[in-house]
Design a protein around this motif. Structure first.
Motif, PDB file in Angstrom:
ATOM      1  N   GLN A  78       0.830  -1.200   0.000  1.00 36.06           N
ATOM      2  CA  GLN A  78       0.000   0.000   0.000  1.00 36.06           C
ATOM      3  C   GLN A  78       0.867   1.253   0.000  1.00 36.06           C
ATOM      4  O   GLN A  78       1.870   1.331   0.705  1.00 36.06           O
ATOM      5  CB  GLN A  78      -0.924   0.007   1.229  1.00 36.06           C
ATOM      6  N   VAL A  79       0.455   2.227  -0.812  1.00 35.03           N
ATOM      7  CA  VAL A  79       1.091   3.548  -0.830  1.00 35.03           C
ATOM      8  C   VAL A  79      -0.020   4.594  -0.826  1.00 35.03           C
ATOM      9  O   VAL A  79      -0.922   4.542  -1.669  1.00 35.03           O
ATOM     10  CB  VAL A  79       1.992   3.742  -2.064  1.00 35.03           C
ATOM     11  N   ASP A  80       0.035   5.530   0.114  1.00 38.81           N
ATOM     12  CA  ASP A  80      -0.927   6.625   0.196  1.00 38.81           C
ATOM     13  C   ASP A  80      -0.172   7.950   0.192  1.00 38.81           C
ATOM     14  O   ASP A  80       0.819   8.109   0.922  1.00 38.81           O
ATOM     15  CB  ASP A  80      -1.771   6.542   1.472  1.00 38.81           C
ATOM     16  N   LEU A  81      -0.649   8.896  -0.616  1.00 40.50           N
ATOM     17  CA  LEU A  81      -0.065  10.230  -0.669  1.00 40.50           C
ATOM     18  C   LEU A  81      -1.199  11.245  -0.724  1.00 40.50           C
ATOM     19  O   LEU A  81      -2.088  11.133  -1.574  1.00 40.50           O
ATOM     20  CB  LEU A  81       0.842  10.378  -1.889  1.00 40.50           C
ATOM     21  N   SER A  82      -1.166  12.229   0.171  1.00 38.61           N
ATOM     22  CA  SER A  82      -2.259  13.198   0.221  1.00 38.61           C
ATOM     23  C   SER A  82      -1.722  14.579   0.567  1.00 38.61           C
ATOM     24  O   SER A  82      -0.649  14.730   1.168  1.00 38.61           O
ATOM     25  CB  SER A  82      -3.314  12.778   1.250  1.00 38.61           C
ATOM     26  N   ASP A  83      -2.508  15.598   0.154  1.00 38.67           N
ATOM     27  CA  ASP A  83      -2.224  17.004   0.490  1.00 38.67           C
ATOM     28  C   ASP A  83      -0.785  17.380   0.141  1.00 38.67           C
ATOM     29  O   ASP A  83      -0.044  17.925   0.967  1.00 38.67           O
ATOM     30  CB  ASP A  83      -2.496  17.266   1.976  1.00 38.67           C
ATOM     31  N   THR A  84      -0.418  17.095  -1.100  1.00 39.30           N
ATOM     32  CA  THR A  84       0.949  17.346  -1.559  1.00 39.30           C
ATOM     33  C   THR A  84       0.924  18.298  -2.747  1.00 39.30           C
ATOM     34  O   THR A  84       0.162  18.096  -3.695  1.00 39.30           O
ATOM     35  CB  THR A  84       1.634  16.031  -1.954  1.00 39.30           C
ATOM     36  N   HIS A  85       1.763  19.331  -2.681  1.00 40.13           N
ATOM     37  CA  HIS A  85       1.790  20.363  -3.722  1.00 40.13           C
ATOM     38  C   HIS A  85       3.238  20.724  -4.025  1.00 40.13           C
ATOM     39  O   HIS A  85       3.998  21.078  -3.116  1.00 40.13           O
ATOM     40  CB  HIS A  85       1.009  21.598  -3.262  1.00 40.13           C
ATOM     41  N   VAL A  86       3.612  20.626  -5.305  1.00 41.21           N
ATOM     42  CA  VAL A  86       4.996  20.833  -5.717  1.00 41.21           C
ATOM     43  C   VAL A  86       5.048  21.884  -6.819  1.00 41.21           C
ATOM     44  O   VAL A  86       4.243  21.852  -7.763  1.00 41.21           O
ATOM     45  CB  VAL A  86       5.632  19.515  -6.216  1.00 41.21           C
ATOM     46  N   GLN A  87       6.000  22.809  -6.711  1.00 44.57           N
ATOM     47  CA  GLN A  87       6.237  23.829  -7.722  1.00 44.57           C
ATOM     48  C   GLN A  87       7.658  23.685  -8.250  1.00 44.57           C
ATOM     49  O   GLN A  87       8.615  23.567  -7.481  1.00 44.57           O
ATOM     50  CB  GLN A  87       6.063  25.235  -7.143  1.00 44.57           C
ATOM     51  N   LEU A  88       7.792  23.689  -9.582  1.00 41.15           N
ATOM     52  CA  LEU A  88       9.093  23.590 -10.232  1.00 41.15           C
ATOM     53  C   LEU A  88       9.281  24.805 -11.119  1.00 41.15           C
ATOM     54  O   LEU A  88       8.484  25.043 -12.031  1.00 41.15           O
ATOM     55  CB  LEU A  88       9.192  22.301 -11.056  1.00 41.15           C
ATOM     56  N   VAL A  89      10.334  25.563 -10.871  1.00 38.55           N
ATOM     57  CA  VAL A  89      10.651  26.757 -11.658  1.00 38.55           C
ATOM     58  C   VAL A  89      12.015  26.551 -12.296  1.00 38.55           C
ATOM     59  O   VAL A  89      13.012  26.339 -11.598  1.00 38.55           O
ATOM     60  CB  VAL A  89      10.649  28.027 -10.784  1.00 38.55           C
ATOM     61  N   MET A  90      12.045  26.595 -13.636  1.00 43.59           N
ATOM     62  CA  MET A  90      13.302  26.463 -14.358  1.00 43.59           C
ATOM     63  C   MET A  90      13.886  27.854 -14.559  1.00 43.59           C
ATOM     64  O   MET A  90      13.239  28.733 -15.142  1.00 43.59           O
ATOM     65  CB  MET A  90      13.069  25.785 -15.708  1.00 43.59           C
ATOM     66  N   ASN A  91      15.115  28.042 -14.104  1.00 41.19           N
ATOM     67  CA  ASN A  91      15.738  29.359 -14.204  1.00 41.19           C
ATOM     68  C   ASN A  91      16.308  29.622 -15.588  1.00 41.19           C
ATOM     69  O   ASN A  91      16.454  30.760 -15.997  1.00 41.19           O
ATOM     70  CB  ASN A  91      16.849  29.486 -13.161  1.00 41.19           C
TER      71      ASN A  91
END
Length: 322
Positions: free
Chosen positions: A147-160
């Motif tokens: 089992q794998v659970d992932l919740s309430d996750t937010h990722v931002q990626l900015v390329m310079n």
């Protein structure tokens, strides 16, 4: 004299074992754990030039590790903060080369790469991650993830910039692992990416997603999936600095209310199989797909689509092909 000699030899042989047992016992004593926590964090802070803090490290018998209140600060940025990490692993199977993970739980993690990674910046939060795995055989290269659970996750990626890393030409050893994943659940997940050089922005948000019974045999190139369900998803794509025009604009695509259900996915060589149980979505311009269902089969001689049906609010299409 002979008994005395045997006694001395026995003590010499047993001393390393006794010292090891004493050391292991000391690791479970809270004052010793606090001492090690202070010494290790102080050494790590001095070696990296960062401010590293750990509120609590608790090791319980036999292999249950609890870590709370972790902070890694490189002023003025907080690179990592972690509320808690709990790892529970069964000890006896390790002797036989097997790993039985009862629990790996991460709660409230925040990451900020700041300027550590050249050409990009990663910033995000992880609400909760849970993993349970019973059946990792290191010698036979088999892994079973229950089992794998992932919740309430937010990722931002900015390329310079658009600088590309040099291609790695190092030869790697063949990977022959066989992995089975029984259940994966995602809730409230989002990802965004921005490329300032060409003003491209992408974002996706998943309300809920679930995957059941995934198999991957890397040695024999076999991949299978029993079911995949995605609901409440939105995807946005924007490029340039112009405002969206009326109607469909390929420079500003906004999909919402995406729902995808796929069953019986199989891929092995030229043999493929997939059943699209459901698909629906709406686009900013007014384009809508009410329903899309179908089946696809393929082998080394033929590709068959025995049933394919597409419905929109104002049209219907049916297709059969071979």
């Amino acid at each position: 004299m002979k008994r005395k000699w045997i006694r001395w030899v026995s003590w010499i042989l047993l001393t390393p074992i006794i010292l090891f047992v004493i050391l292991m016992v000391l690791l479970y004593i809270p004052p010793v754990q606090n001492l090690l926590r202070r010494e290790v964090t102080a050494y790590a802070s001095e070696a990296t030039g960062m401010q590293i803090q750990v509120e609590r490290i608790d090791l319980r018998f036999p292999l249950n590790l609890l870590v709370r209140g972790v902070e890694v600060i490189q002023r003025p940025d907080t690179l990592l903060s972690l509320e808690s990490l709990n790892v529970r692993v069964q000890a006896w199977p390790l002797i036989k080369g097997k790993v039985e993970v009862d629990e790996v739980t991460l709660n409230q993690v925040a990451v900020n790469s700041a300027g550590l990674i050249e050409g990009m910046k990663i910033k995000g939060v992880l609400g909760r991650f849970f993993l349970q795995s019973h059946g990792v055989d290191l010698s036979n290269e088999i892994a079973i993830i229950n089992q794998v659970d992932l919740s309430d996750t937010h990722v931002q990626l900015v390329m310079n910039d658009t600088t590309t890393a040099p291609k790695d030409t190092t030869a790697s050893a063949p990977v022959n692992w066989k992995v089975d994943l029984h259940a994966l659940s995602l809730k409230n997940i989002s990802f965004s990416m921005q490329l300032p050089a060409d003003t491209m922005r992408m974002a996706a948000r998943v309300s809920e997603a679930s995957i059941k019974d995934v198999s991957a045999d890397l040695k024999h190139q076999f991949y299978g999936l029993r079911s995949f369900l995605l609901t409440g998803t939105s995807v946005n794509y924007d490029t340039g600095n112009t405002q969206p025009v009326e109607g469909f604009d390929p420079s500003h695509i906004a999909l919402r209310d995406i729902r995808i259900g796929i069953d019986s996915v199989l891929y092995r060589g030229r043999n493929m199989n997939a059943v699209i149980r459901e698909f629906s979505m709406n686009e900013r311009s007014g384009l809508s797909v009410t329903s899309l269902t179908g089946r696809v089969f393929a082998d080394s001689t033929v590709i068959r689509i025995p049933d394919f049906r597409l419905l929109t609010p104002h049209s219907e299409m049916n297709l059969t092909a071979q």
